[in-house]
Design a protein around this motif. Structure first.
Motif, short mmCIF file in Angstrom:
data_model
loop_
_atom_site.label_atom_id
_atom_site.label_comp_id
_atom_site.label_asym_id
_atom_site.label_seq_id
_atom_site.Cartn_x
_atom_site.Cartn_y
_atom_site.Cartn_z
N LYS A 128 0.84 -1.19 0.00
CA LYS A 128 0.00 0.00 0.00
C LYS A 128 0.88 1.24 0.00
CE LYS A 128 -3.94 -2.25 0.92
NZ LYS A 128 -5.06 -2.34 0.03
N CYS A 129 0.25 2.33 -0.32
CA CYS A 129 0.92 3.63 -0.26
C CYS A 129 1.54 3.83 1.13
CB CYS A 129 -0.13 4.70 -0.52
SG CYS A 129 0.42 6.35 -0.16
N PRO A 130 2.81 4.33 1.17
CA PRO A 130 3.44 4.56 2.48
C PRO A 130 2.84 5.74 3.26
CG PRO A 130 4.93 5.15 0.70
CD PRO A 130 3.71 4.57 0.06
N TRP A 131 2.08 6.56 2.61
CA TRP A 131 1.50 7.74 3.29
C TRP A 131 0.10 7.47 3.81
CZ3 TRP A 131 2.79 12.50 -0.30
CH2 TRP A 131 4.19 12.67 -0.30
N CYS A 132 -0.62 6.61 3.10
CA CYS A 132 -1.99 6.32 3.54
C CYS A 132 -2.23 4.84 3.25
CB CYS A 132 -2.98 7.23 2.81
SG CYS A 132 -3.18 6.86 1.08
N ASP A 133 -3.46 4.41 3.20
CA ASP A 133 -3.70 3.00 2.90
C ASP A 133 -4.19 2.83 1.47
OD1 ASP A 133 -6.18 4.09 3.11
OD2 ASP A 133 -7.00 2.57 4.44
N GLY A 134 -3.88 3.82 0.64
CA GLY A 134 -4.34 3.77 -0.75
C GLY A 134 -3.62 2.72 -1.56
N LYS A 135 -4.19 2.39 -2.68
CA LYS A 135 -3.64 1.41 -3.58
C LYS A 135 -2.50 2.06 -4.38
CE LYS A 135 -5.71 -2.12 -6.58
NZ LYS A 135 -4.58 -2.19 -7.53
N HIS B 187 1.99 5.95 -8.32
CA HIS B 187 1.20 6.99 -7.66
C HIS B 187 0.10 6.34 -6.85
CE1 HIS B 187 -2.18 6.78 -10.54
NE2 HIS B 187 -1.25 6.40 -11.37
N CYS B 188 -0.29 7.05 -5.83
CA CYS B 188 -1.33 6.55 -4.95
C CYS B 188 -2.69 6.96 -5.51
CB CYS B 188 -1.12 7.15 -3.57
SG CYS B 188 -2.44 6.70 -2.43
N THR B 189 -3.67 6.09 -5.31
CA THR B 189 -5.01 6.41 -5.79
C THR B 189 -5.74 7.35 -4.83
OG1 THR B 189 -5.80 4.39 -4.72
CG2 THR B 189 -5.29 4.26 -7.06
N LYS B 190 -5.18 7.56 -3.63
CA LYS B 190 -5.90 8.35 -2.63
C LYS B 190 -5.24 9.68 -2.27
CE LYS B 190 -8.45 4.96 0.17
NZ LYS B 190 -8.48 4.40 1.54
N CYS B 191 -3.91 9.69 -2.22
CA CYS B 191 -3.24 10.92 -1.79
C CYS B 191 -2.28 11.40 -2.88
CB CYS B 191 -2.54 10.71 -0.45
SG CYS B 191 -1.04 9.71 -0.55
N GLU B 192 -1.40 12.31 -2.49
CA GLU B 192 -0.51 12.95 -3.47
C GLU B 192 0.78 12.19 -3.67
OE1 GLU B 192 -1.27 15.77 -5.16
OE2 GLU B 192 -3.25 15.50 -4.29
N PHE B 193 0.91 11.03 -3.05
CA PHE B 193 2.16 10.28 -3.18
C PHE B 193 2.45 9.88 -4.61
CE2 PHE B 193 4.66 6.33 -2.98
CZ PHE B 193 5.76 6.81 -2.27
N LYS B 194 3.61 10.26 -5.09
CA LYS B 194 3.98 9.95 -6.47
C LYS B 194 5.48 9.92 -6.58
CE LYS B 194 2.76 11.35 -11.16
NZ LYS B 194 3.98 11.68 -11.91
ZN LIG Z 1 -1.59 7.46 -0.42
#
Ligand SMILES: [Zn+2]
Length: 66
Positions: free
Chosen positions: A33-40, A53-60
């Protein structure tokens, strides 16, 4: 008091992304999962680079060379 849009990617997170990408390459998907949130984690594969890139936050993260 976090501002994800301005957050910097740490070295640790880059390593995480590399691991996730190896997994993606090997089995076509990743459980990571995304290291910043639990997004895919979504991957975009290009000829000499890839990005995650994360589907939920700005992680890229964009990385070159595989
Ligand atoms: Zn995320």
């Amino acid at each position: 008091m976090t501002n994800d849009a301005q957050r910097k990617i740490t070295e640790e997170e880059v390593l995480f992304v590399e691991e996730a990408f190896s997994e993606f390459e090997a089995i076509g998907s990743t459980e990571k999962k995304c290291p910043w949130c639990d997004g895919k984690s979504n991957f975009v594969n290009a000829v000499s680079a890839y990005s995650i890139h994360c589907t939920k936050c700005e992680f890229k993260v964009t990385a070159r060379g595989i």
